[in-house]
Design a protein around this motif. Structure first.
Motif, PDB file in Angstrom:
ATOM      1  N   GLN A 141       2.861   5.082  16.508  1.00 38.78           N
ATOM      2  CA  GLN A 141       4.036   5.802  18.008  1.00 38.78           C
ATOM      3  C   GLN A 141       3.159   6.863  19.220  1.00 38.78           C
ATOM      4  OE1 GLN A 141       8.350   5.438  16.407  1.00 38.78           O
ATOM      5  NE2 GLN A 141       8.020   7.077  17.342  1.00 38.78           N
ATOM      6  N   ALA A 142       4.220   6.736  20.224  1.00 44.34           N
ATOM      7  CA  ALA A 142       3.155   7.885  21.202  1.00 44.34           C
ATOM      8  C   ALA A 142       4.081   8.765  20.996  1.00 44.34           C
ATOM      9  CB  ALA A 142       3.412   7.319  22.742  1.00 44.34           C
ATOM     10  N   ASP A 143       3.574   9.863  22.044  1.00 40.73           N
ATOM     11  CA  ASP A 143       3.491  10.861  21.299  1.00 40.73           C
ATOM     12  C   ASP A 143       5.168  11.921  21.580  1.00 40.73           C
ATOM     13  OD1 ASP A 143       3.415  11.439  24.033  1.00 40.73           O
ATOM     14  OD2 ASP A 143       2.039  13.177  23.961  1.00 40.73           O
ATOM     15  N   SER A 144       6.002  11.457  22.380  1.00 41.60           N
ATOM     16  CA  SER A 144       7.330  11.310  22.791  1.00 41.60           C
ATOM     17  C   SER A 144       7.881  11.657  21.950  1.00 41.60           C
ATOM     18  CB  SER A 144       7.478  11.414  24.327  1.00 41.60           C
ATOM     19  OG  SER A 144       6.564  11.520  25.338  1.00 41.60           O
ATOM     20  N   VAL A 145       8.472  11.093  21.080  1.00 42.93           N
ATOM     21  CA  VAL A 145       9.022  10.508  20.088  1.00 42.93           C
ATOM     22  C   VAL A 145       8.974  10.202  18.756  1.00 42.93           C
ATOM     23  CG1 VAL A 145      10.837   8.615  19.251  1.00 42.93           C
ATOM     24  CG2 VAL A 145      10.531   8.907  21.982  1.00 42.93           C
ATOM     25  N   GLY A 146      10.268  11.255  17.900  1.00 43.80           N
ATOM     26  CA  GLY A 146       9.319  11.534  16.406  1.00 43.80           C
ATOM     27  C   GLY A 146      10.071  10.213  15.573  1.00 43.80           C
ATOM     28  N   ARG A 147       9.049  10.265  14.928  1.00 44.95           N
ATOM     29  CA  ARG A 147       9.517   8.914  13.065  1.00 44.95           C
ATOM     30  C   ARG A 147      10.479   9.165  11.784  1.00 44.95           C
ATOM     31  NH1 ARG A 147       3.225   9.275  12.522  1.00 44.95           N
ATOM     32  NH2 ARG A 147       3.305  10.712  12.874  1.00 44.95           N
ATOM     33  N   ASN A 148      10.759   8.099  12.171  1.00 49.41           N
ATOM     34  CA  ASN A 148      12.485   8.371  11.168  1.00 49.41           C
ATOM     35  C   ASN A 148      11.908   8.686   9.907  1.00 49.41           C
ATOM     36  OD1 ASN A 148      14.515   9.116   9.744  1.00 49.41           O
ATOM     37  ND2 ASN A 148      15.892   7.281  12.011  1.00 49.41           N
ATOM     38  N   VAL A 149      11.901   9.393   9.015  1.00 44.04           N
ATOM     39  CA  VAL A 149      11.701   9.436   7.646  1.00 44.04           C
ATOM     40  C   VAL A 149      12.677   9.153   6.522  1.00 44.04           C
ATOM     41  CG1 VAL A 149      13.187  12.122   7.148  1.00 44.04           C
ATOM     42  CG2 VAL A 149      10.569  11.171   5.715  1.00 44.04           C
ATOM     43  N   ASN A 150      13.824   9.063   7.150  1.00 44.14           N
ATOM     44  CA  ASN A 150      14.887   8.130   6.015  1.00 44.14           C
ATOM     45  C   ASN A 150      14.517   6.659   6.119  1.00 44.14           C
ATOM     46  OD1 ASN A 150      16.769  10.522   5.033  1.00 44.14           O
ATOM     47  ND2 ASN A 150      17.391  11.046   7.281  1.00 44.14           N
ATOM     48  N   GLU A 151      14.365   6.359   7.298  1.00 48.40           N
ATOM     49  CA  GLU A 151      14.180   4.843   7.268  1.00 48.40           C
ATOM     50  C   GLU A 151      12.703   4.678   6.946  1.00 48.40           C
ATOM     51  OE1 GLU A 151      13.074   0.716   8.437  1.00 48.40           O
ATOM     52  OE2 GLU A 151      14.906   2.010   8.045  1.00 48.40           O
ATOM     53  N   PHE A 152      12.370   5.469   7.254  1.00 47.35           N
ATOM     54  CA  PHE A 152      10.257   5.548   5.654  1.00 47.35           C
ATOM     55  C   PHE A 152      10.660   5.558   4.848  1.00 47.35           C
ATOM     56  CE2 PHE A 152       5.761   6.638   4.298  1.00 47.35           C
ATOM     57  CZ  PHE A 152       5.483   5.976   4.728  1.00 47.35           C
ATOM     58  N   LEU A 153      11.448   6.006   4.152  1.00 46.57           N
ATOM     59  CA  LEU A 153      12.066   6.196   2.576  1.00 46.57           C
ATOM     60  C   LEU A 153      12.161   4.737   2.421  1.00 46.57           C
ATOM     61  CD1 LEU A 153      13.334   9.551   1.831  1.00 46.57           C
ATOM     62  CD2 LEU A 153      11.847   8.853   0.364  1.00 46.57           C
ATOM     63  N   ARG A 154      13.236   4.465   2.923  1.00 45.67           N
ATOM     64  CA  ARG A 154      13.918   2.581   2.842  1.00 45.67           C
ATOM     65  C   ARG A 154      12.854   2.147   2.594  1.00 45.67           C
ATOM     66  NH1 ARG A 154      14.710  -1.782   4.427  1.00 45.67           N
ATOM     67  NH2 ARG A 154      13.936  -1.370   6.366  1.00 45.67           N
ATOM     68  N   GLN A 155      11.831   1.770   3.738  1.00 43.56           N
ATOM     69  CA  GLN A 155      10.806   1.265   3.321  1.00 43.56           C
ATOM     70  C   GLN A 155      10.046   1.340   2.071  1.00 43.56           C
ATOM     71  OE1 GLN A 155       8.262   0.457   7.163  1.00 43.56           O
ATOM     72  NE2 GLN A 155      10.007   1.310   8.393  1.00 43.56           N
ATOM     73  N   VAL A 156       9.447   2.419   1.618  1.00 45.34           N
ATOM     74  CA  VAL A 156       8.860   2.388   0.215  1.00 45.34           C
ATOM     75  C   VAL A 156       9.937   1.510  -0.513  1.00 45.34           C
ATOM     76  CG1 VAL A 156       8.274   4.640  -0.691  1.00 45.34           C
ATOM     77  CG2 VAL A 156       7.300   4.480   1.248  1.00 45.34           C
ATOM     78  N   GLU A 157      10.895   2.274  -0.877  1.00 42.29           N
ATOM     79  CA  GLU A 157      11.700   1.871  -1.669  1.00 42.29           C
ATOM     80  C   GLU A 157      12.031  -0.239  -1.955  1.00 42.29           C
ATOM     81  OE1 GLU A 157      15.038   4.525  -2.427  1.00 42.29           O
ATOM     82  OE2 GLU A 157      15.183   3.716  -0.982  1.00 42.29           O
ATOM     83  N   ALA A 158      11.885  -0.278  -0.629  1.00 44.90           N
ATOM     84  CA  ALA A 158      11.609  -1.925  -0.583  1.00 44.90           C
ATOM     85  C   ALA A 158      10.646  -2.502  -1.342  1.00 44.90           C
ATOM     86  CB  ALA A 158      12.187  -2.029   1.033  1.00 44.90           C
ATOM     87  N   TRP A 159       8.883  -1.363  -0.747  1.00 50.61           N
ATOM     88  CA  TRP A 159       8.413  -1.708  -0.518  1.00 50.61           C
ATOM     89  C   TRP A 159       7.675  -2.425  -2.668  1.00 50.61           C
ATOM     90  CZ3 TRP A 159       4.987  -5.878   1.224  1.00 50.61           C
ATOM     91  CH2 TRP A 159       4.824  -6.434   2.745  1.00 50.61           C
ATOM     92  N   GLN A 160       8.639  -1.318  -2.542  1.00 50.84           N
ATOM     93  CA  GLN A 160       7.749  -0.731  -4.732  1.00 50.84           C
ATOM     94  C   GLN A 160       8.882  -2.300  -5.041  1.00 50.84           C
ATOM     95  OE1 GLN A 160       8.899   3.412  -5.197  1.00 50.84           O
ATOM     96  NE2 GLN A 160       6.477   4.525  -4.997  1.00 50.84           N
ATOM     97  N   TYR A 161      10.338  -1.856  -4.804  1.00 48.21           N
ATOM     98  CA  TYR A 161      10.812  -3.473  -5.322  1.00 48.21           C
ATOM     99  C   TYR A 161      10.464  -4.800  -5.074  1.00 48.21           C
ATOM    100  CZ  TYR A 161      14.899  -6.029  -6.905  1.00 48.21           C
ATOM    101  OH  TYR A 161      15.671  -6.592  -7.628  1.00 48.21           O
ATOM    102  N   ALA A 162       9.946  -4.587  -4.054  1.00 47.12           N
ATOM    103  CA  ALA A 162       9.058  -6.571  -4.003  1.00 47.12           C
ATOM    104  C   ALA A 162       8.335  -6.419  -5.020  1.00 47.12           C
ATOM    105  CB  ALA A 162       9.474  -6.237  -2.097  1.00 47.12           C
TER     106      ALA A 162
END
Length: 204
Positions: A141-162
């Motif tokens: 992303q560009a600099d004005s908006v931060g990322r969502n750590v909860n969504e990232f945790l969800r992605q990690v869980e999904a990737w590990q499960y898959a």
């Protein structure tokens, strides 16, 4: 800048770093993350505004990432001395447990494809690598908006499960929700995913 790191191996790197947990300077390298789930998380600069909120959010979930066997490395082009001062003076970073890499040559940011050459800083780039050292997910992303750590945790869980099961995870998947067992029913499911899972289940 390259368009994507996904499906590519982690670039090799070695750089100075500040280990906030110990309060000491250290050295980190790509070798440290081989055989592990790892997150390399770039941010534009110390002593900015959105950046400390993102670092603090990742740190707030640090124990959860550790329980999942995920290592985290934050990186900016600032020096290790700047990182130390940043952590010591920014209130929202109190109790930080992360290590912050000092990409002072800008080579690491460039190799990951996030360096803004004309400004000499990195975009907000977050990369998830599997234990084979291959990038399976990225967010830039560009600099004005931060990322969502909860969504990232969800992605990690999904990737590990898959990765563990060979099944695939539909949009918004969380542990306990329905997956798509294409590893066993691919022919039966082809063109008929809607017979197996509803939009209500996907969005629930």
């Amino acid at each position: 800048m390259s368009s994507t790191m996904v499906r590519r191996e982690m670039p090799e790197f070695t750089m100075d770093a500040y280990d906030a947990k110990s309060g000491h300077y250290t050295t980190v390298s790509s070798e440290d993350y081989k055989g592990k789930w790892a997150v390399i998380c770039f941010y534009p600069a110390d002593f900015t505004f959105v950046c400390p909120t993102e670092i603090a959010a990742m740190n707030a979930k640090y124990d959860e990432f550790q329980q999942m066997g995920v290592e985290i490395l934050a990186v900016s082009v600032d020096s290790k001395f700047s990182h130390k001062r940043f952590v010591e003076t920014e209130p929202v970073l109190a109790g930080l447990q992360l290590t912050i890499g000092a990409d002072t040559t800008q080579e690491v940011s460039r190799d990951f494809g996030v360096l803004i050459e004309e400004e000499g800083v990195a975009l907000r780039g977050r990369f998830l690598f599997n234990p084979d050292g291959v990038c399976v997910a990225q967010e830039v992303q560009a600099d004005s908006v931060g990322r969502n750590v909860n969504e990232f945790l969800r992605q990690v869980e999904a990737w590990q499960y898959a990765t563990k099961t060979g099944e695939v995870c539909p949009a918004g998947w969380r542990p306990g929700k329905k997956t798509l067992p294409v590893n066993t029913d691919a022919e039966q499911m082809t063109g008929r995913v809607g017979d197996y899972i509803t939009i209500e289940e996907i969005l629930s």
